[in-house]
Design an enzyme around this catalytic site. Structure first.
Site, PDB file in Angstrom:
ATOM      1  N   CYS A 259     -26.722 -13.543   1.574  1.00  0.00           N
ATOM      2  CA  CYS A 259     -25.344 -13.698   1.079  1.00  0.00           C
ATOM      3  C   CYS A 259     -25.377 -13.941  -0.426  1.00  0.00           C
ATOM      4  O   CYS A 259     -24.809 -14.901  -0.943  1.00  0.00           O
ATOM      5  CB  CYS A 259     -24.626 -14.832   1.801  1.00  0.00           C
ATOM      6  SG  CYS A 259     -24.807 -14.810   3.588  1.00  0.00           S
ATOM      7  N   ALA A 260     -26.045 -13.043  -1.143  1.00  0.00           N
ATOM      8  CA  ALA A 260     -26.472 -13.298  -2.517  1.00  0.00           C
ATOM      9  C   ALA A 260     -25.399 -13.083  -3.576  1.00  0.00           C
ATOM     10  O   ALA A 260     -25.451 -13.716  -4.643  1.00  0.00           O
ATOM     11  CB  ALA A 260     -27.672 -12.412  -2.841  1.00  0.00           C
ATOM     12  N   PRO A 262     -22.115 -13.152  -5.965  1.00  0.00           N
ATOM     13  CA  PRO A 262     -22.263 -12.229  -7.092  1.00  0.00           C
ATOM     14  C   PRO A 262     -23.560 -12.348  -7.870  1.00  0.00           C
ATOM     15  O   PRO A 262     -23.770 -11.607  -8.822  1.00  0.00           O
ATOM     16  CB  PRO A 262     -21.074 -12.584  -7.983  1.00  0.00           C
ATOM     17  CG  PRO A 262     -20.871 -14.047  -7.744  1.00  0.00           C
ATOM     18  CD  PRO A 262     -21.184 -14.263  -6.282  1.00  0.00           C
ATOM     19  N   GLY A 263     -24.446 -13.287  -7.505  1.00  0.00           N
ATOM     20  CA  GLY A 263     -25.787 -13.212  -8.037  1.00  0.00           C
ATOM     21  C   GLY A 263     -26.251 -14.315  -8.967  1.00  0.00           C
ATOM     22  O   GLY A 263     -27.325 -14.206  -9.549  1.00  0.00           O
ATOM     23  N   LYS A 265     -27.337 -17.343  -8.222  1.00  0.00           N
ATOM     24  CA  LYS A 265     -28.562 -17.932  -7.688  1.00  0.00           C
ATOM     25  C   LYS A 265     -29.686 -16.896  -7.654  1.00  0.00           C
ATOM     26  O   LYS A 265     -30.861 -17.250  -7.853  1.00  0.00           O
ATOM     27  CB  LYS A 265     -28.293 -18.513  -6.299  1.00  0.00           C
ATOM     28  CG  LYS A 265     -27.259 -19.640  -6.309  1.00  0.00           C
ATOM     29  CD  LYS A 265     -26.952 -20.126  -4.900  1.00  0.00           C
ATOM     30  CE  LYS A 265     -25.826 -21.138  -4.909  1.00  0.00           C
ATOM     31  NZ  LYS A 265     -24.526 -20.525  -5.338  1.00  0.00           N
ATOM     32  N   ASP A 280     -26.377  -8.826   0.633  1.00  0.00           N
ATOM     33  CA  ASP A 280     -24.984  -9.210   0.860  1.00  0.00           C
ATOM     34  C   ASP A 280     -24.322  -8.084   1.651  1.00  0.00           C
ATOM     35  O   ASP A 280     -24.694  -6.915   1.501  1.00  0.00           O
ATOM     36  CB  ASP A 280     -24.258  -9.441  -0.467  1.00  0.00           C
ATOM     37  CG  ASP A 280     -22.978 -10.248  -0.289  1.00  0.00           C
ATOM     38  OD1 ASP A 280     -23.005 -11.470  -0.538  1.00  0.00           O
ATOM     39  OD2 ASP A 280     -21.937  -9.656   0.108  1.00  0.00           O
ATOM     40  N   ASP A 306     -25.717  -6.900   6.778  1.00  0.00           N
ATOM     41  CA  ASP A 306     -25.352  -8.154   7.436  1.00  0.00           C
ATOM     42  C   ASP A 306     -26.633  -8.976   7.531  1.00  0.00           C
ATOM     43  O   ASP A 306     -27.598  -8.569   8.194  1.00  0.00           O
ATOM     44  CB  ASP A 306     -24.788  -7.865   8.829  1.00  0.00           C
ATOM     45  CG  ASP A 306     -24.352  -9.124   9.559  1.00  0.00           C
ATOM     46  OD1 ASP A 306     -24.870 -10.217   9.257  1.00  0.00           O
ATOM     47  OD2 ASP A 306     -23.496  -9.013  10.453  1.00  0.00           O
ATOM     48  N   ASP A 324     -27.037 -19.092   1.073  1.00  0.00           N
ATOM     49  CA  ASP A 324     -25.792 -19.527   0.422  1.00  0.00           C
ATOM     50  C   ASP A 324     -24.659 -19.017   1.298  1.00  0.00           C
ATOM     51  O   ASP A 324     -24.118 -17.942   1.074  1.00  0.00           O
ATOM     52  CB  ASP A 324     -25.722 -18.954  -0.989  1.00  0.00           C
ATOM     53  CG  ASP A 324     -24.517 -19.459  -1.766  1.00  0.00           C
ATOM     54  OD1 ASP A 324     -23.805 -20.334  -1.256  1.00  0.00           O
ATOM     55  OD2 ASP A 324     -24.281 -18.948  -2.885  1.00  0.00           O
ATOM     56  N   CYS A 377     -20.461 -24.159  -0.572  1.00  0.00           N
ATOM     57  CA  CYS A 377     -19.541 -24.764  -1.550  1.00  0.00           C
ATOM     58  C   CYS A 377     -18.355 -25.361  -0.806  1.00  0.00           C
ATOM     59  O   CYS A 377     -17.198 -25.165  -1.182  1.00  0.00           O
ATOM     60  CB  CYS A 377     -19.097 -23.726  -2.576  1.00  0.00           C
ATOM     61  SG  CYS A 377     -18.348 -22.235  -1.878  1.00  0.00           S
TER      62      CYS A 377
END
Length: 450
Positions: A259-260, A262-263, A265, A280, A306, A324, A377
């Site tokens: 689930c990377a 917008p990048g 991390k 993602d 997925d 994430d 988050c």
């Protein structure tokens, strides 16, 4: 006859920005569309292209202020409307909210706020009959509105009741009120730099936080700031920058970033020397991730998939896995005020089920002796502490590796008794509220036994 005789009169300055603000507010409050999709990408409001940078910034600030203060605004307007806000003309409500927000919280002359809101309703067929009402209410708001704001300042009206009840139950009533106060302020711009944070704090007229993040009050397009085009930094909340640092030395290690997009991390992992596989499920978000990596001159293997179904043929092939996870995002309301009014309590259970699947997938991908970092988050325990407790009960090979205070710049208030990271929007106080706070984040570090 001079051609100018037939020229169309120019629009009143500022009216276009307020008209688009009204459209976007209706998108959030009436059609349940996120701010992000209305401001950027293929579904963005078409009128944005015609706005000057100054008007675009005004429109964004106006919408954000209204969404941050929506409960208080509704309270003030209800006090001034015998029959309540008109329900048959959405533009009338938008005009009232836009005018009142400018009068009460923005550096706009009262007469201009009233006049432009009146023009908004005059130009709408369904709302035009409320022109006199909008004019009268906003003039009264200019005279009497501030005392009405002050009398409810301690009531946390700008957070939905279901969220306040949850936060009070989990963190205590005082902490919940502190969170509500923190998210009512417009946040600063947080930046993660490749190197020399002190230098960039100076170049960007900001300050360096204890965690190494650069924080600045500069506004406008980030693309115009020094160092952006050169790929020296990227935008990332100070709390969001913590999870990727929990892996320690990553040089040469294989890391899966699930689930990377917008990048932010992903960039941290690549900058640390890891061989990153970033996944993602959204093609548009992966495209943005790739653009960010290109600008930053960083490399990672990227893919659209997925994450729960990805690399089923390669169990135990990664030294580290970062999850994430998608979540209710209630920790990001200070930066994304629409979240408070778009999310519902029922969303949390459905998202928790997704997080559980992602965690088990991460365990399968991780080699023995490898490290898993899970983060969200969200301020909701089901998406944080409870998710990890459930995983540890189900996966006997996994154990918690507590985070030490020195790993979070000595900020022990960022840590739970179990040694997980738990930041609150009310953390990192500052004399200037605009320079205070962080997003609400949860992160846990786990290890897989040999």
């Amino acid at each position: 006859m001079p051609a100018s005789r037939f020229a169309q009169p120019s629009e009143v300055p500022g009216l276009a920005a307020r008209r688009i603000a009204a459209d976007i507010l209706d998108g959030v409050l009436g059609k349940r569309r996120t701010l992000d999709e209305q401001l950027e990408g293929p579904a963005a409001h078409p009128g944005l292209k015609t706005l000057a940078d100054r008007d675009r910034a005004l429109m964004r600030r106006l919408v954000a202020t209204i969404l941050r203060r929506l409960g208080t605004l509704d309270h003030v307007l209800a006090k001034m409307l015998d029959r309540g806000v008109p329900t048959d003309a959405p533009r009338a409500r938008s005009a009232l909210l836009i005018g009142a927000a400018q009068i009460l919280w923005m550096d706009v002359p009262d007469h201009a706020a009233v006049d432009l809101s009146v023009r908004l309703v005059q130009s709408d067929r369904r709302a035009s009959k409320y022109t006199g009402l909008v004019n009268a209410v906003l003039r009264r708001c200019a005279r009497e509105g501030q005392p009405l704001v002050d009398e409810v300042a301690a009531q946390a009206l700008d957070v939905p009741q279901w969220l306040m009840a949850r936060w009070s139950a989990h963190y205590g009533e005082d902490a919940a009120r502190a969170i509500a106060l923190a998210i009512s302020h417009e946040p600063s711009l947080d930046i993660t730099v490749k190197s020399d944070a002190e230098h960039w704090a100076g170049r960007l007229y900001g300050e360096m936080l204890p965690t190494g993040t650069v924080r600045t009050l500069l506004q406008g397009s980030v693309k115009m700031l020094p160092g952006f085009d050169d790929g020296e930094w990227w935008v990332q909340d100070a709390a969001a920058a913590l999870p990727a640092r929990l892996f320690g030395d990553l040089a040469g290690k294989a890391v899966a970033d699930l689930c990377a997009a917008p990048g932010g991390k992903t960039a941290q992992l690549a900058q640390a020397g890891a061989r990153v596989s970033a996944i993602d499920r959204s093609p548009a978000r992966v495209a943005r991730l790739r653009e960010n990596l290109t600008r930053l001159s960083l490399e990672a293997e990227t893919g659209v998939a997925d994450a729960t179904e990805w690399r089923a043929d390669a169990p135990g092939s990664f030294d580290a896995v970062l999850v994430d996870a998608p979540c209710a995002s209630t920790g990001t309301i200070r930066r994304h005020p629409d979240v408070a009014w778009l999310k519902q309590e029922a969303d949390i259970g459905a998202l928790a089920a997704v997080q559980d699947r992602l965690l088990h997938k991460a365990v399968a991908l991780l080699r023995p002796g490898g490290t898993l970092v899970y983060c969200t988050c969200s301020l909701e325990p089901e998406e944080g502490e409870q998710a990890i407790a459930k995983l540890l009960d189900a996966e006997s090979a996994m154990r918690r590796v507590p985070v030490a205070p020195e790993e979070v710049a000595g900020l022990a208030e960022f840590l739970t008794p179990d040694g997980d990271v738990r930041t609150l929007p009310s953390h990192l106080p500052h004399a200037d509220p605009r320079l205070a706070g962080v997003d609400g984040f949860y992160a846990a570090r786990l290890s897989k036994s040999l």
